[in-house]
Design a protein around this motif. Structure first.
Motif, PDB file in Angstrom:
ATOM      1  N   GLY A  40      -8.824   8.408 -10.358  1.00 33.76           N
ATOM      2  CA  GLY A  40      -9.086   9.383 -11.404  1.00 33.76           C
ATOM      3  C   GLY A  40      -9.236   8.779 -12.783  1.00 33.76           C
ATOM      4  O   GLY A  40      -9.788   9.415 -13.692  1.00 33.76           O
ATOM      5  N   ASN A  41      -8.772   7.558 -12.954  1.00 37.48           N
ATOM      6  CA  ASN A  41      -8.860   6.875 -14.241  1.00 37.48           C
ATOM      7  C   ASN A  41      -9.963   5.817 -14.267  1.00 37.48           C
ATOM      8  O   ASN A  41     -10.018   5.009 -15.196  1.00 37.48           O
ATOM      9  CB  ASN A  41      -7.521   6.213 -14.580  1.00 37.48           C
ATOM     10  CG  ASN A  41      -6.419   7.233 -14.774  1.00 37.48           C
ATOM     11  OD1 ASN A  41      -6.685   8.372 -15.165  1.00 37.48           O
ATOM     12  ND2 ASN A  41      -5.179   6.840 -14.492  1.00 37.48           N
ATOM     13  N   LEU A  42     -10.823   5.829 -13.252  1.00 32.39           N
ATOM     14  CA  LEU A  42     -11.873   4.816 -13.116  1.00 32.39           C
ATOM     15  C   LEU A  42     -13.214   5.519 -12.967  1.00 32.39           C
ATOM     16  O   LEU A  42     -13.442   6.255 -12.006  1.00 32.39           O
ATOM     17  CB  LEU A  42     -11.593   3.941 -11.888  1.00 32.39           C
ATOM     18  CG  LEU A  42     -10.182   3.344 -11.844  1.00 32.39           C
ATOM     19  CD1 LEU A  42      -9.886   2.768 -10.460  1.00 32.39           C
ATOM     20  CD2 LEU A  42     -10.006   2.298 -12.923  1.00 32.39           C
ATOM     21  N   LEU A  43     -14.098   5.306 -13.930  1.00 35.93           N
ATOM     22  CA  LEU A  43     -15.366   6.016 -13.963  1.00 35.93           C
ATOM     23  C   LEU A  43     -16.506   5.081 -13.571  1.00 35.93           C
ATOM     24  O   LEU A  43     -16.640   3.986 -14.131  1.00 35.93           O
ATOM     25  CB  LEU A  43     -15.612   6.575 -15.369  1.00 35.93           C
ATOM     26  CG  LEU A  43     -14.508   7.460 -15.939  1.00 35.93           C
ATOM     27  CD1 LEU A  43     -14.882   7.943 -17.340  1.00 35.93           C
ATOM     28  CD2 LEU A  43     -14.204   8.640 -15.019  1.00 35.93           C
ATOM     29  N   PHE A  44     -17.327   5.534 -12.624  1.00 36.35           N
ATOM     30  CA  PHE A  44     -18.470   4.754 -12.159  1.00 36.35           C
ATOM     31  C   PHE A  44     -19.750   5.336 -12.739  1.00 36.35           C
ATOM     32  O   PHE A  44     -19.936   6.555 -12.764  1.00 36.35           O
ATOM     33  CB  PHE A  44     -18.530   4.767 -10.629  1.00 36.35           C
ATOM     34  CG  PHE A  44     -17.372   4.090  -9.975  1.00 36.35           C
ATOM     35  CD1 PHE A  44     -17.410   2.729  -9.702  1.00 36.35           C
ATOM     36  CD2 PHE A  44     -16.223   4.801  -9.639  1.00 36.35           C
ATOM     37  CE1 PHE A  44     -16.333   2.093  -9.102  1.00 36.35           C
ATOM     38  CE2 PHE A  44     -15.143   4.172  -9.049  1.00 36.35           C
ATOM     39  CZ  PHE A  44     -15.195   2.813  -8.783  1.00 36.35           C
ATOM     40  N   HIS A  45     -20.626   4.442 -13.202  1.00 39.98           N
ATOM     41  CA  HIS A  45     -21.882   4.877 -13.818  1.00 39.98           C
ATOM     42  C   HIS A  45     -22.945   3.809 -13.577  1.00 39.98           C
ATOM     43  O   HIS A  45     -22.747   2.637 -13.930  1.00 39.98           O
ATOM     44  CB  HIS A  45     -21.691   5.097 -15.320  1.00 39.98           C
ATOM     45  CG  HIS A  45     -22.937   5.475 -16.039  1.00 39.98           C
ATOM     46  ND1 HIS A  45     -23.547   6.698 -15.883  1.00 39.98           N
ATOM     47  CD2 HIS A  45     -23.697   4.786 -16.938  1.00 39.98           C
ATOM     48  CE1 HIS A  45     -24.621   6.755 -16.638  1.00 39.98           C
ATOM     49  NE2 HIS A  45     -24.746   5.614 -17.285  1.00 39.98           N
ATOM     50  N   ALA A  46     -24.041   4.225 -12.958  1.00 47.59           N
ATOM     51  CA  ALA A  46     -25.191   3.329 -12.756  1.00 47.59           C
ATOM     52  C   ALA A  46     -24.791   2.011 -12.100  1.00 47.59           C
ATOM     53  O   ALA A  46     -25.066   0.929 -12.612  1.00 47.59           O
ATOM     54  CB  ALA A  46     -25.889   3.065 -14.093  1.00 47.59           C
ATOM     55  N   ASP A  47     -24.103   2.123 -10.961  1.00 45.15           N
ATOM     56  CA  ASP A  47     -23.745   0.953 -10.157  1.00 45.15           C
ATOM     57  C   ASP A  47     -22.817  -0.022 -10.876  1.00 45.15           C
ATOM     58  O   ASP A  47     -22.868  -1.238 -10.651  1.00 45.15           O
ATOM     59  CB  ASP A  47     -25.006   0.214  -9.686  1.00 45.15           C
ATOM     60  CG  ASP A  47     -25.843   1.065  -8.738  1.00 45.15           C
ATOM     61  OD1 ASP A  47     -25.242   1.788  -7.932  1.00 45.15           O
ATOM     62  OD2 ASP A  47     -27.081   1.008  -8.825  1.00 45.15           O
ATOM     63  N   ARG A  48     -21.998   0.490 -11.752  1.00 44.01           N
ATOM     64  CA  ARG A  48     -20.987  -0.338 -12.414  1.00 44.01           C
ATOM     65  C   ARG A  48     -19.790   0.534 -12.759  1.00 44.01           C
ATOM     66  O   ARG A  48     -19.839   1.764 -12.623  1.00 44.01           O
ATOM     67  CB  ARG A  48     -21.559  -0.971 -13.692  1.00 44.01           C
ATOM     68  CG  ARG A  48     -21.961   0.034 -14.761  1.00 44.01           C
ATOM     69  CD  ARG A  48     -22.601  -0.634 -15.962  1.00 44.01           C
ATOM     70  NE  ARG A  48     -23.071   0.348 -16.937  1.00 44.01           N
ATOM     71  CZ  ARG A  48     -22.309   0.883 -17.890  1.00 44.01           C
ATOM     72  NH1 ARG A  48     -21.017   0.538 -17.982  1.00 44.01           N
ATOM     73  NH2 ARG A  48     -22.800   1.760 -18.733  1.00 44.01           N
ATOM     74  N   VAL A  49     -18.722  -0.105 -13.191  1.00 42.42           N
ATOM     75  CA  VAL A  49     -17.570   0.636 -13.694  1.00 42.42           C
ATOM     76  C   VAL A  49     -17.848   0.956 -15.153  1.00 42.42           C
ATOM     77  O   VAL A  49     -17.871   0.069 -16.013  1.00 42.42           O
ATOM     78  CB  VAL A  49     -16.270  -0.184 -13.544  1.00 42.42           C
ATOM     79  CG1 VAL A  49     -15.093   0.592 -14.120  1.00 42.42           C
ATOM     80  CG2 VAL A  49     -16.017  -0.502 -12.072  1.00 42.42           C
ATOM     81  N   GLY A  50     -18.097   2.238 -15.440  1.00 45.60           N
ATOM     82  CA  GLY A  50     -18.465   2.639 -16.782  1.00 45.60           C
ATOM     83  C   GLY A  50     -17.293   2.786 -17.727  1.00 45.60           C
ATOM     84  O   GLY A  50     -17.466   2.749 -18.952  1.00 45.60           O
TER      85      GLY A  50
END
Length: 294
Positions: free
Chosen positions: A192-202
């Motif tokens: 819940g504290n880790l955001l993924f965006h465009a094939d990376r950790v955002g």
């Protein structure tokens, strides 16, 4: 705290933060996934969006202010956590911070793809010690060598007692360990504290508890997540064990599992209570790995 009171309090905190830091933010809506503190989407007159976080725990306010310098330090090293735009304590004693809005979404299930991306982030923790005086390794050792955590976990019910028994066997299989220090420790490195965006950790968020210690603790915390595929679990275990040996990962996971069991039962968080059985399964998985080496 009721929804109306929460909204009014957030507005008061934001008004004070705006005044103290010469900002013009207004509330949009509350994020729904916070358990221990309020998090609100805010925007200013230019359309810029940010996140207001504040804690009802008055004792936590000094740590929020203390964390600001550590966040700036790890960001300067390239760590993917949002910048803090303002930080302080309201007149009512609520610690707050306004941070950039990070792009991305958390993963409902950790697969091998997410595990590989997160291992890359966790290895950035190596030697990135943001606050040597706030030591997670010392905290974990103190909790595990005392009686309270074990007794409280056993008191949660049959599954809790099974977990305590499995943790005792796991630690006995590895013998004494000493937890390293000198790494960045997030302290709550959960999906819940880790955001993924465009094939990376955002973005890595909810980082107020950061300190020193061993990054193995964050590996162990991630392994306590609700939904991990077997391949992702294998990848995370192997990477965590490589840092300081399997005994350190086992010790950290036992503490995380016991502490999480107590936490969810004290707050009657049903999804977390249902997850205790998975914590027991993963403890037995680590025990099988230990006995297989023997």
């Amino acid at each position: 705290m009721s929804e109306d009171v929460d909204t009014r309090t957030a507005q008061v905190v934001l008004n004070e933060a705006n005044h103290a830091h010469d900002q013009r933010f207004r509330l949009l809506h509350r994020f729904d996934d916070g358990v221990q503190s309020g998090a609100w989407l805010v925007t200013d007159e230019t359309g810029r969006q940010a996140v207001l976080k504040w804690s009802p725990d008055l004792a936590w306010a000094p740590q929020i202010e203390r964390a600001a310098a550590a966040v700036a330090k790890i960001r300067a090293a390239g760590y993917p956590t949002p910048a803090w735009l303002a930080v302080g304590t309201s007149t009512d004693g609520f610690g707050y911070q306004i941070q950039e809005l990070a792009l991305g979404r958390s993963a409902q299930q950790l697969t091998a793809r997410e595990a590989r991306l997160l291992i890359n982030v966790l290895e950035m923790h190596a030697g990135l010690d943001p606050d040597p005086q706030r030591c997670w390794s010392e905290f974990v050792t103190t909790r595990m060598t005392g009686d309270d955590l074990w007794r409280q976990a056993a008191g949660t019910g049959p599954t809790g007692r099974g977990l305590v028994n499995a943790c005792e066997r796991l630690l006995a299989a590895h013998g004494p360990v000493t937890l390293p220090t000198g790494d960045l420790v997030h302290g709550d490195f959960r999906p819940g504290n880790l955001l993924f965006h465009a094939d990376r950790v955002g973005g890595v968020i909810d980082i107020e508890a950061l300190g020193s210690g061993t990054r193995v603790f964050d590996y162990a915390t991630l392994l306590s997540a609700h939904d991990i595929t077997p391949e992702a679990q294998d990848l995370l275990c192997a990477a965590g064990e490589q840092v300081a040996g399997p005994g350190v990962l086992a010790y950290c996971f036992a503490q995380v599992a016991l502490d999480l069991t107590v936490f969810v039962h004290e707050r009657n968080l049903q999804p977390g209570i249902q997850n205790v059985g998975k914590l027991l399964e993963r403890t037995l998985f680590l025990l099988d790995r230990a006995e297989g080496r023997g």
